[in-house]
Design a protein around this motif. Structure first.
Motif, short mmCIF file in Angstrom:
data_model
loop_
_atom_site.label_atom_id
_atom_site.label_comp_id
_atom_site.label_asym_id
_atom_site.label_seq_id
_atom_site.Cartn_x
_atom_site.Cartn_y
_atom_site.Cartn_z
N UNK A 251 0.83 -1.20 0.00
CA UNK A 251 0.00 0.00 0.00
C UNK A 251 0.87 1.26 0.00
N UNK A 252 1.96 1.24 0.75
CA UNK A 252 2.88 2.38 0.77
C UNK A 252 3.53 2.56 -0.60
N UNK A 253 3.88 1.45 -1.25
CA UNK A 253 4.45 1.53 -2.60
C UNK A 253 3.45 2.17 -3.57
N UNK A 254 2.18 1.84 -3.39
CA UNK A 254 1.14 2.44 -4.24
C UNK A 254 1.00 3.93 -3.95
N UNK A 255 1.03 4.30 -2.67
CA UNK A 255 0.85 5.70 -2.27
C UNK A 255 1.93 6.61 -2.86
N UNK A 256 3.15 6.08 -2.97
CA UNK A 256 4.26 6.90 -3.46
C UNK A 256 4.48 6.75 -4.96
N UNK A 257 3.63 5.98 -5.61
CA UNK A 257 3.70 5.86 -7.07
C UNK A 257 4.71 4.87 -7.58
N UNK A 258 5.30 4.07 -6.70
CA UNK A 258 6.33 3.11 -7.13
C UNK A 258 5.76 1.98 -7.97
N UNK A 259 4.49 1.63 -7.74
CA UNK A 259 3.89 0.51 -8.48
C UNK A 259 3.62 0.83 -9.94
N UNK A 260 3.79 2.10 -10.32
CA UNK A 260 3.64 2.44 -11.74
C UNK A 260 4.83 1.93 -12.55
N UNK A 261 5.95 1.65 -11.86
CA UNK A 261 7.15 1.15 -12.53
C UNK A 261 7.56 -0.24 -12.06
N UNK A 262 7.27 -0.56 -10.81
CA UNK A 262 7.63 -1.88 -10.28
C UNK A 262 6.51 -2.88 -10.54
N UNK A 263 6.85 -3.94 -11.27
CA UNK A 263 5.87 -4.98 -11.57
C UNK A 263 5.68 -5.89 -10.35
N UNK A 264 4.67 -6.74 -10.42
CA UNK A 264 4.35 -7.64 -9.30
C UNK A 264 5.55 -8.50 -8.94
N UNK A 265 6.24 -9.03 -9.97
CA UNK A 265 7.39 -9.90 -9.69
C UNK A 265 8.55 -9.12 -9.09
N UNK A 266 8.68 -7.83 -9.46
CA UNK A 266 9.72 -6.98 -8.87
C UNK A 266 9.47 -6.80 -7.38
N UNK A 267 8.22 -6.52 -7.04
CA UNK A 267 7.87 -6.27 -5.64
C UNK A 267 8.06 -7.54 -4.82
N UNK A 268 7.63 -8.67 -5.36
CA UNK A 268 7.81 -9.94 -4.65
C UNK A 268 9.29 -10.24 -4.42
N UNK A 269 10.10 -9.93 -5.44
CA UNK A 269 11.54 -10.15 -5.30
C UNK A 269 12.16 -9.28 -4.23
N UNK A 270 11.74 -8.01 -4.17
CA UNK A 270 12.25 -7.09 -3.15
C UNK A 270 11.79 -7.50 -1.75
N UNK A 271 10.55 -7.98 -1.65
CA UNK A 271 10.00 -8.36 -0.34
C UNK A 271 10.64 -9.64 0.19
N UNK A 272 11.20 -10.46 -0.68
CA UNK A 272 11.79 -11.74 -0.23
C UNK A 272 13.31 -11.69 -0.12
N UNK A 273 13.90 -10.50 -0.36
CA UNK A 273 15.35 -10.38 -0.19
C UNK A 273 15.74 -10.59 1.27
N UNK A 274 16.82 -11.33 1.47
CA UNK A 274 17.33 -11.52 2.83
C UNK A 274 18.25 -10.35 3.17
N UNK A 275 17.81 -9.52 4.09
CA UNK A 275 18.58 -8.32 4.43
C UNK A 275 18.63 -8.12 5.93
N UNK A 276 19.63 -7.40 6.36
CA UNK A 276 19.80 -7.03 7.76
C UNK A 276 18.94 -5.80 8.04
N UNK A 277 17.84 -5.99 8.76
CA UNK A 277 16.89 -4.90 9.01
C UNK A 277 17.55 -3.76 9.78
N UNK A 278 18.38 -4.10 10.77
CA UNK A 278 18.99 -3.07 11.62
C UNK A 278 19.86 -2.13 10.81
#
Length: 457
Positions: A251-278
């Motif tokens: 929803x935040x990605x939609x609010x800032x207009x990022x979903x106009x360029x990021x496809x569904x598979x792009x978003x899923x890939x970013x959401x599943x990246x293993x990253x250090x949150x801190x």
């Protein structure tokens, strides 16, 4: 009314040569058309970013010139034959580039004068559905709140402005031409604005192109202007993107207009990246800190070299533009000097954001070691999704121009409002109100606080 600028001596010679030409040739040429085509070499570079058109060498698009006259080639050939302009580079079909011209060297430091077009047929072309006119109509339809105040009340003190730019004629001729062109546009109120959705989606206008030294001479209904600037704009909007990724918040990605360029598979890939949150949160806190500017904080991570005058500098690749085309193979590196350590850091951060993830630049390696997970997200976007510059520019335009500015304009329809990329502009008396509302509205949209700076022109 359409007014162009042209070198004074060139205009004088052109008048004489056209009289001679028309006396002995059946193909009659008109002065207005000849002046207009020659003036394009002065005006066109002012519509482009640095290096997209060199100031003294201009690519003239035959398709565009044909819209003004089907006989454009006769005029160009005449100007070249009489050595008023010079053909610098032939048409390159393989690289899809137009012929490149420049004003003849003998006029390279000449005073320029205003020339009003009076030919009715040519004047009609400036109101026909040419590319420029269509661009204006798109802006009026998409962002009417940011172009409606380009009207008769927006003025420039042209006498004082010309006095300021006159010395550039001998010291910096391209700047002299650029400034004179913009002063003329403001004086005649020949407004230009366009949107390029395929690149940054920002609003480009006569105001965005105006040199900073000339802003002090611009008024609206007699009141001087100023702007509210988003501090560290690109890192800020990148931080909003990082927050959405950390929270897996579509929803935040939609609010800032990022979903106009990021496809569904792009978003899923970013959401599943293993990253250090801190680490990512630490980076975001650096960006939105209200205690110290992000570029000032990040500069401490880099090894800065200083020249003999004490100014920081670095050796950068000698690129001609964003396409990374090296303009000098013998000197692939050039020295770039900065006014401050902050400017140094800002340049480095922009290069980190927009260079290849495989770059071997030393400062990029330092950033990668300091923030490996932030760099991992950057690299994923660059390699798997879209150009990071394009994505962040679209997010900025959506948040600032299409949300904040629109809401402000609806709430205060009488308050003049314009934009300059990551800033919103109004008259000085409304700056405090604009600052307050930008910060509130941006927080509502992005859920991250923003640091802004008030600038009186």
């Amino acid at each position: 009314m359409k007014t162009v600028i042209i070198q004074k001596a060139l205009l004088s010679h052109l008048r004489e040569l056209l009289i001679q030409h028309n006396q002995f040739t059946q193909k009659q040429l008109k002065l207005d058309y000849a002046v207009f085509f020659a003036s394009l070499i002065n005006s066109l570079p002012t519509y482009y970013r640095n290096n997209e058109q060199e100031h003294n060498k201009v690519r003239l698009n035959s398709q565009i010139m044909r819209k003004y006259s089907s006989c454009y080639k006769y005029y160009i050939d005449f100007l070249v034959k009489e050595k008023l302009i010079e053909l610098v580079k032939e048409y390159g079909a393989d690289i899809k580039e137009c012929r490149t011209y420049k004003i003849a060297d003998k006029y390279s430091c000449d005073e320029v004068v205003s020339y009003p077009i009076t030919d009715k047929k040519l004047l009609g072309k400036f109101t026909d559905k040419t590319t420029a006119v269509k661009g204006k109509e798109i802006c009026k339809a998409q962002r009417p709140h940011l172009v409606k105040f380009f009207d008769e009340y927006l003025e420039i003190d042209s006498h004082k402005a010309f006095d300021v730019v006159k010395p550039f004629r001998l010291s910096n001729y391209p700047k002299y031409i650029h400034s004179t062109q913009l002063i003329t546009e403001f004086h005649t109120q020949d407004w230009h604005f366009s949107i390029k959705p395929e690149t940054d989606n920002r609003l480009h206008s006569s105001l965005t192109r105006l040199n900073k030294i000339l802003r002090t001479f611009v008024t609206y209904k007699g009141k001087h202007l100023g702007c509210i600037d988003i501090q560290t704009s690109q890192p800020y909007f990148f931080s909003v993107l990082l927050k959405a990724i950390l929270l897996k918040d579509k929803r935040l990605l939609e609010n800032i207009g990022a979903t106009s360029l990021l496809k569904k598979e792009h978003i899923e890939g970013l959401f599943t990246l293993k990253i250090d949150r801190d680490e990512v949160i630490k980076f975001v806190h650096l960006v939105i800190s209200d205690k110290k500017d992000f570029y000032t904080l990040i500069q401490e991570e880099f090894d800065i070299t200083y020249d003999k005058t004490g100014k920081p500098f670095r050796m950068v690749t000698n690129y001609s533009n964003r396409k990374k085309k090296i303009i000098n193979t013998e000197k692939p590196k050039k020295k770039e000097v900065y006014e401050s350590e902050r400017d140094f850091a800002k340049s480095v951060v922009m290069e980190i954001f927009y260079s290849s993830s495989k770059s071997t630049v030393s400062e990029i390696k330092i950033f990668k070691n300091k923030f490996p997970n932030v760099f991992k997200i950057m690299s994923y976007i660059k390699n798997e999704c879209v150009e990071l510059y394009t994505l962040l520019s679209h997010i900025e335009a959506c948040c600032l121009l299409d949300c904040v500015a629109l809401r402000f304009s609806k709430k205060h329809p009488h308050i003049p409002l314009w934009s300059i990329h990551d800033s919103l502009v109004t008259t000085e008396n409304y700056l405090p109100l604009l600052k307050e509302e930008i910060e509130k509205l941006l927080y509502d949209i992005t859920t991250l606080k923003v640091n802004t700076k008030m600038e009186y022109w």
